[in-house]
Design a protein around this motif. Structure first.
Motif, PDB file in Angstrom:
ATOM      1  N   PRO A   7     -14.334 -10.101   2.491  1.00 26.62           N
ATOM      2  CA  PRO A   7     -14.387  -8.720   2.699  1.00 26.62           C
ATOM      3  C   PRO A   7     -13.175  -7.898   1.894  1.00 26.62           C
ATOM      4  CG  PRO A   7     -15.033  -9.919   4.564  1.00 26.62           C
ATOM      5  CD  PRO A   7     -14.544 -10.568   3.667  1.00 26.62           C
ATOM      6  N   ARG A   8     -13.375  -6.887   1.232  1.00 24.99           N
ATOM      7  CA  ARG A   8     -12.323  -6.101   0.655  1.00 24.99           C
ATOM      8  C   ARG A   8     -11.358  -5.621   1.529  1.00 24.99           C
ATOM      9  NH1 ARG A   8     -11.736  -3.388  -4.662  1.00 24.99           N
ATOM     10  NH2 ARG A   8      -9.378  -3.413  -4.402  1.00 24.99           N
ATOM     11  N   GLU A   9     -11.825  -5.229   2.792  1.00 21.33           N
ATOM     12  CA  GLU A   9     -10.935  -4.498   3.662  1.00 21.33           C
ATOM     13  C   GLU A   9      -9.856  -5.576   4.038  1.00 21.33           C
ATOM     14  OE1 GLU A   9     -14.403  -5.129   5.106  1.00 21.33           O
ATOM     15  OE2 GLU A   9     -14.571  -3.805   3.630  1.00 21.33           O
ATOM     16  N   TYR A  10     -10.116  -7.025   3.927  1.00 28.59           N
ATOM     17  CA  TYR A  10      -8.675  -7.943   4.330  1.00 28.59           C
ATOM     18  C   TYR A  10      -7.785  -7.791   3.486  1.00 28.59           C
ATOM     19  CZ  TYR A  10     -12.113 -10.639   7.352  1.00 28.59           C
ATOM     20  OH  TYR A  10     -13.162 -11.066   8.307  1.00 28.59           O
ATOM     21  N   GLU A  11      -8.237  -7.710   2.217  1.00 28.92           N
ATOM     22  CA  GLU A  11      -7.329  -7.765   1.145  1.00 28.92           C
ATOM     23  C   GLU A  11      -6.562  -6.193   1.135  1.00 28.92           C
ATOM     24  OE1 GLU A  11      -9.811  -8.776  -2.107  1.00 28.92           O
ATOM     25  OE2 GLU A  11      -9.994 -10.875  -1.439  1.00 28.92           O
ATOM     26  N   ASP A  12      -7.295  -5.285   1.099  1.00 28.48           N
ATOM     27  CA  ASP A  12      -6.746  -3.753   1.133  1.00 28.48           C
ATOM     28  C   ASP A  12      -5.529  -3.668   2.422  1.00 28.48           C
ATOM     29  OD1 ASP A  12      -8.315  -3.264  -0.843  1.00 28.48           O
ATOM     30  OD2 ASP A  12      -9.727  -2.103   0.127  1.00 28.48           O
ATOM     31  N   SER A  13      -5.946  -4.303   3.431  1.00 24.91           N
ATOM     32  CA  SER A  13      -5.155  -4.487   4.581  1.00 24.91           C
ATOM     33  C   SER A  13      -3.873  -5.227   4.231  1.00 24.91           C
ATOM     34  CB  SER A  13      -5.730  -5.074   5.811  1.00 24.91           C
ATOM     35  OG  SER A  13      -7.194  -4.709   5.996  1.00 24.91           O
TER      36      SER A  13
ATOM     37  N   LEU B 175      -2.507  -5.661   1.254  1.00 20.67           N
ATOM     38  CA  LEU B 175      -1.883  -4.796   0.444  1.00 20.67           C
ATOM     39  C   LEU B 175      -1.057  -3.630   1.067  1.00 20.67           C
ATOM     40  CD1 LEU B 175      -4.369  -4.953  -2.702  1.00 20.67           C
ATOM     41  CD2 LEU B 175      -2.119  -6.090  -2.322  1.00 20.67           C
ATOM     42  N   ALA B 176      -1.820  -2.941   1.846  1.00 22.19           N
ATOM     43  CA  ALA B 176      -1.197  -1.874   2.562  1.00 22.19           C
ATOM     44  C   ALA B 176       0.041  -2.470   3.419  1.00 22.19           C
ATOM     45  CB  ALA B 176      -2.211  -1.141   3.449  1.00 22.19           C
ATOM     46  N   LEU B 177       0.039  -3.542   4.009  1.00 24.96           N
ATOM     47  CA  LEU B 177       1.410  -3.874   4.594  1.00 24.96           C
ATOM     48  C   LEU B 177       2.261  -4.336   4.003  1.00 24.96           C
ATOM     49  CD1 LEU B 177      -0.735  -6.105   7.525  1.00 24.96           C
ATOM     50  CD2 LEU B 177       0.738  -4.031   7.728  1.00 24.96           C
ATOM     51  N   GLY B 178       2.143  -4.236   2.594  1.00 22.95           N
ATOM     52  CA  GLY B 178       3.457  -4.453   1.635  1.00 22.95           C
ATOM     53  C   GLY B 178       3.314  -5.644   0.865  1.00 22.95           C
ATOM     54  N   ALA B 179       2.231  -6.491   1.013  1.00 19.93           N
ATOM     55  CA  ALA B 179       2.169  -7.832   0.360  1.00 19.93           C
ATOM     56  C   ALA B 179       1.827  -7.614  -1.027  1.00 19.93           C
ATOM     57  CB  ALA B 179       1.210  -8.776   1.063  1.00 19.93           C
ATOM     58  N   SER B 180       2.327  -8.502  -2.065  1.00 17.80           N
ATOM     59  CA  SER B 180       2.152  -8.408  -3.284  1.00 17.80           C
ATOM     60  C   SER B 180       0.617  -8.818  -3.498  1.00 17.80           C
ATOM     61  CB  SER B 180       2.909  -9.006  -4.320  1.00 17.80           C
ATOM     62  OG  SER B 180       2.691 -10.716  -4.043  1.00 17.80           O
ATOM     63  N   GLN B 181       0.235  -8.514  -4.811  1.00 13.36           N
ATOM     64  CA  GLN B 181      -1.219  -9.071  -5.023  1.00 13.36           C
ATOM     65  C   GLN B 181      -1.440 -10.548  -4.918  1.00 13.36           C
ATOM     66  OE1 GLN B 181      -2.477  -7.438  -8.809  1.00 13.36           O
ATOM     67  NE2 GLN B 181      -4.233  -6.665  -7.723  1.00 13.36           N
ATOM     68  N   VAL B 182      -0.335 -11.199  -5.360  1.00  8.90           N
ATOM     69  CA  VAL B 182      -0.438 -13.016  -5.308  1.00  8.90           C
ATOM     70  C   VAL B 182      -0.273 -13.220  -4.012  1.00  8.90           C
ATOM     71  CG1 VAL B 182       0.919 -14.857  -6.099  1.00  8.90           C
ATOM     72  CG2 VAL B 182       0.579 -13.020  -7.656  1.00  8.90           C
ATOM     73  N   GLN B 183       0.503 -12.667  -3.213  1.00  9.58           N
ATOM     74  CA  GLN B 183       0.538 -13.044  -1.909  1.00  9.58           C
ATOM     75  C   GLN B 183      -0.678 -12.981  -1.204  1.00  9.58           C
ATOM     76  OE1 GLN B 183       3.985 -10.370  -0.868  1.00  9.58           O
ATOM     77  NE2 GLN B 183       5.392 -12.272  -0.621  1.00  9.58           N
ATOM     78  N   THR B 184      -1.348 -11.740  -1.576  1.00  8.38           N
ATOM     79  CA  THR B 184      -2.560 -11.620  -0.759  1.00  8.38           C
ATOM     80  C   THR B 184      -3.694 -12.695  -1.089  1.00  8.38           C
ATOM     81  OG1 THR B 184      -2.014  -8.934  -0.861  1.00  8.38           O
ATOM     82  CG2 THR B 184      -4.564  -9.885  -0.877  1.00  8.38           C
TER      83      THR B 184
ATOM     84  N   GLY C  53      -2.422 -16.076   0.508  1.00  6.27           N
ATOM     85  CA  GLY C  53      -2.253 -15.886   1.941  1.00  6.27           C
ATOM     86  C   GLY C  53      -3.445 -15.175   2.666  1.00  6.27           C
ATOM     87  N   VAL C  54      -4.246 -14.499   2.043  1.00  8.88           N
ATOM     88  CA  VAL C  54      -5.401 -14.002   2.660  1.00  8.88           C
ATOM     89  C   VAL C  54      -6.750 -14.163   1.990  1.00  8.88           C
ATOM     90  CG1 VAL C  54      -6.726 -11.635   3.220  1.00  8.88           C
ATOM     91  CG2 VAL C  54      -4.019 -12.008   3.428  1.00  8.88           C
ATOM     92  N   SER C  55      -6.784 -14.063   0.601  1.00  7.21           N
ATOM     93  CA  SER C  55      -8.169 -14.540   0.099  1.00  7.21           C
ATOM     94  C   SER C  55      -8.554 -16.058   0.317  1.00  7.21           C
ATOM     95  CB  SER C  55      -8.202 -13.955  -1.245  1.00  7.21           C
ATOM     96  OG  SER C  55      -7.991 -12.753  -1.193  1.00  7.21           O
ATOM     97  N   ILE C  56      -7.686 -16.847   0.171  1.00  7.26           N
ATOM     98  CA  ILE C  56      -8.023 -18.497  -0.089  1.00  7.26           C
ATOM     99  C   ILE C  56      -8.355 -18.851   1.497  1.00  7.26           C
ATOM    100  CG2 ILE C  56      -7.052 -20.708  -0.369  1.00  7.26           C
ATOM    101  CD1 ILE C  56      -6.159 -19.880  -2.877  1.00  7.26           C
ATOM    102  N   PRO C  57      -7.536 -18.542   2.616  1.00  7.43           N
ATOM    103  CA  PRO C  57      -7.686 -18.837   3.687  1.00  7.43           C
ATOM    104  C   PRO C  57      -9.229 -18.329   4.341  1.00  7.43           C
ATOM    105  CG  PRO C  57      -5.374 -18.288   3.647  1.00  7.43           C
ATOM    106  CD  PRO C  57      -6.148 -17.830   2.380  1.00  7.43           C
ATOM    107  N   ALA C  58      -9.534 -16.922   3.752  1.00 11.45           N
ATOM    108  CA  ALA C  58     -10.787 -16.344   4.301  1.00 11.45           C
ATOM    109  C   ALA C  58     -11.853 -17.183   3.556  1.00 11.45           C
ATOM    110  CB  ALA C  58     -10.685 -14.942   3.991  1.00 11.45           C
ATOM    111  N   ALA C  59     -11.645 -17.846   2.553  1.00  8.93           N
ATOM    112  CA  ALA C  59     -12.853 -18.355   1.892  1.00  8.93           C
ATOM    113  C   ALA C  59     -12.837 -19.717   2.019  1.00  8.93           C
ATOM    114  CB  ALA C  59     -12.833 -18.108   0.585  1.00  8.93           C
TER     115      ALA C  59
END
Lengths: 286, 269
Positions: A172-178, A180-189, A192-198
């Motif tokens: 979901p796009r919201e996971y990544e947006d959140s 990014l909004a918390l200050g994580a860089s794209q690569v960190q997102t 740290g977020v996309s791969i664990p979510a998938a």
């Protein structure tokens, strides 16, 4: 009334086609079990599964398939270990970083890779990879488990890339947006977020790839040397698939029955992987 | 109206095909078996159908074991085997008739300086007693043993002739003559064996006990590594008239020239 009858008739026809696929699976299962069990009965399950000596046409025949089982598992595991980082990072790039145009080009090329017949992989492996490995490692002969692993690592790539890309796209796009909004860089997102979510979808892609690696016969037959040795990286080895394929044409008697038993063992392996796969898919859905 | 016409046309066509099929059935010869015999049986079949255009000839390259089973079960007229029948197979009512003799060439990489091996040396190499080319007068390189898969007629022939049955320590067990030649041609350490008829210039065929493999040396029996090409039939059942005519012709002096031109030595005359 007439329309209703027509509807029912069409549904019945559709059902019969659906059943044709089911019937094929049922037929193959019944055939494999019925033709695979007699030899196991004669040889003894334990001796068959953990016996180390395969000499199917010898005067004092040996029907131990442990070398084939271990070689198949060894090759599938290693090819997934090599193929998964490449495939996963490729999928991550395609799903998150690539422009639409690049994505279209690379996806097409990956599809092309999956469309190459396995005999072509085998041929290229035989003419290029095998002499190359002989040179590189200073061996007497390059036909080895290592050659097979390298060929398989390339062959499992399209499966891993395609399924993982789909899984990453579905995050979901919201996971990544959140993130990014918390200050994580794209690569960190991504990491740290996309791969664990998938992760479930990615795991499914690895299981699917492993199934492909275990089931492949033609390509590995041409580069692995086919001697029934216990697996060792630079030794010539034989897999479950190639054991069936290489001896079937001239086989007779118990040898032929034992080949069906090997096919049954292979079938059980693939079934276990499919069950693992559907469990993963179910888990990711819930 | 139109639909009925189409249905009638289809039925008529089907009937025609069934009839044509039925007619061909009685005038066909089916052979099944050894892939090593592909060249010789292909040449024979082609020549025979040219002489008798009404006859249909089929060859199913399945392997000696399958060919023998196929005759036994009546799925073909003549089985092709590149090994002699086992006693168990003879006991099942099968009969063998030698059609030709095939020399098995011992092949190495063209750069290998070894020219000649004795039968004992070949056996010692394949059973792992000799592991370096140096021991047989060659360069100081390890020997890589390449052979065929269990059940292959060529392997059976090679191992029984050299007395190494079940003792060969193969590095590679390949499933066709072509694969063996390709692998040997790519590895200067390799030794392999293959049908004399299929040897190409990409590999070097060694002399055995001083005799080079050739049609003459196989025919006069001086070249020791050779095996029979057999026609397999049932003792109990008679061949169809068409198949019997082909069988007799294949063993006649007329066919001998065709057999020898495909690289093997005719057994008939």
């Amino acid at each position: 009334m007439n329309t209703r009858f027509k509807e029912t008739a069409v549904k019945a026809v559709l059902l019969s086609f659906a059943l044709a696929a089911v019937a094929s699976v049922a037929l193959i299962t019944v055939f494999l079990v019925s033709s695979g069990l007699p030899a196991i009965g004669k040889i003894g399950l334990l001796e068959f599964i953990i016996g180390k000596r395969w000499a199917s046409t010898a005067k004092d025949p040996g029907f131990g398939i442990l070398p084939f089982i271990l070689s198949s598992l060894y090759a599938a595991t290693c090819s997934i270990l090599i193929g998964s980082p490449i495939g996963l990072l490729c999928a991550l790039y395609l799903s998150k970083a690539a422009s639409k145009r690049t994505r279209a080009v690379i996806s097409t090329l990956v599809d092309l890779l999956s469309g190459i017949p396995s005999v072509v992989f085998g041929l290229v492996g035989m003419m290029v990879l095998v002499p190359g490995i002989k040179q590189l490692f200073n061996l007497s002969d390059g036909s080895s488990l290592l050659s097979a692993i390298i060929v398989l690592s390339i062959m499992v790539l399209p499966t891993i890339v395609k399924v993982s890309t789909t899984a990453l796209d579905a995050v979901p796009r919201e996971y990544e947006d959140s993130s990014l909004a918390l200050g994580a860089s794209q690569v960190q997102t991504w990491l740290g977020v996309s791969i664990p979510a998938a992760r479930n979808g990615i795991a499914a892609s690895l299981v699917l790839g492993a199934g492909r690696a275990i089931g492949e016969a033609m390509a590995v037959m041409m580069v692995s040397g086919n001697a029934a040795n216990m697996p060792s990286l630079f030794q010539s080895v034989r897999f479950l698939t190639t054991a069936v394929a290489s001896e079937m044409s001239y086989s007779s008697g118990l040898q032929r029955q034992a080949l069906f038993s090997i096919a049954l063992v292979l079938y059980v392996f693939i079934m276990i992987m499919n069950m693992a796969l559907s469990w993963l898919v179910k888990r990711s859905a819930s | 109206m139109k639909r009925t016409a189409i249905v009638i046309a289809i039925i008529a066509l089907a009937a025609c095909m069934a009839f044509a099929n039925g007619q061909r059935e009685t005038r066909s010869i089916s052979t099944d078996g050894s892939t090593s015999m592909e060249k010789v049986i292909g040449a024979l079949g082609e020549a025979y159908t040219q002489l008798h255009s009404e006859v249909g000839f089929t060859y199913n390259p399945t392997g000696s074991g399958s060919g023998i089973a196929s005759v036994k079960e009546g799925r073909c007229d003549i089985g092709l085997s590149s090994r002699a029948l086992r006693d168990s197979e003879k006991a099942e009512g099968l009969v063998e008739t030698p059609l030709a003799y095939d020399g098995i060439a011992i092949i190495v990489h063209p750069s290998n300086s070894v020219e000649n091996l004795s039968m004992q040396q070949i056996a010692a190499i394949y059973t792992g007693e000799i592991t370096s080319w140096k021991a047989v007068g060659g360069p100081d390189l390890p020997i890589v043993l390449i052979g065929r898969e269990a059940g292959s007629g060529t392997r059976d022939g090679f191992e029984s002739i050299t007395g190494t049955t079940d003792q060969c320590l193969y590095r590679q067990e390949l499933t066709s003559t072509g694969d063996v030649i390709a692998s040997v041609s790519q590895n200067e350490n390799a030794i392999g064996y293959a049908s004399l008829a299929s040897i190409k210039s990409s590999v070097k065929a060694l002399k055995v006990d001083g005799i080079a493999p050739s049609e003459e040396s196989v025919k006069d029996g001086t070249y020791a590594v050779q095996r029979p090409f057999m026609l397999i039939t049932k003792a109990t059942a008679k061949l169809s008239q068409t198949a019997q005519a082909f069988f007799d012709w294949a063993l006649s002096s007329q066919a001998a020239g065709i057999i020898s031109s495909s690289g093997v030595v005719s057994a008939g005359l």
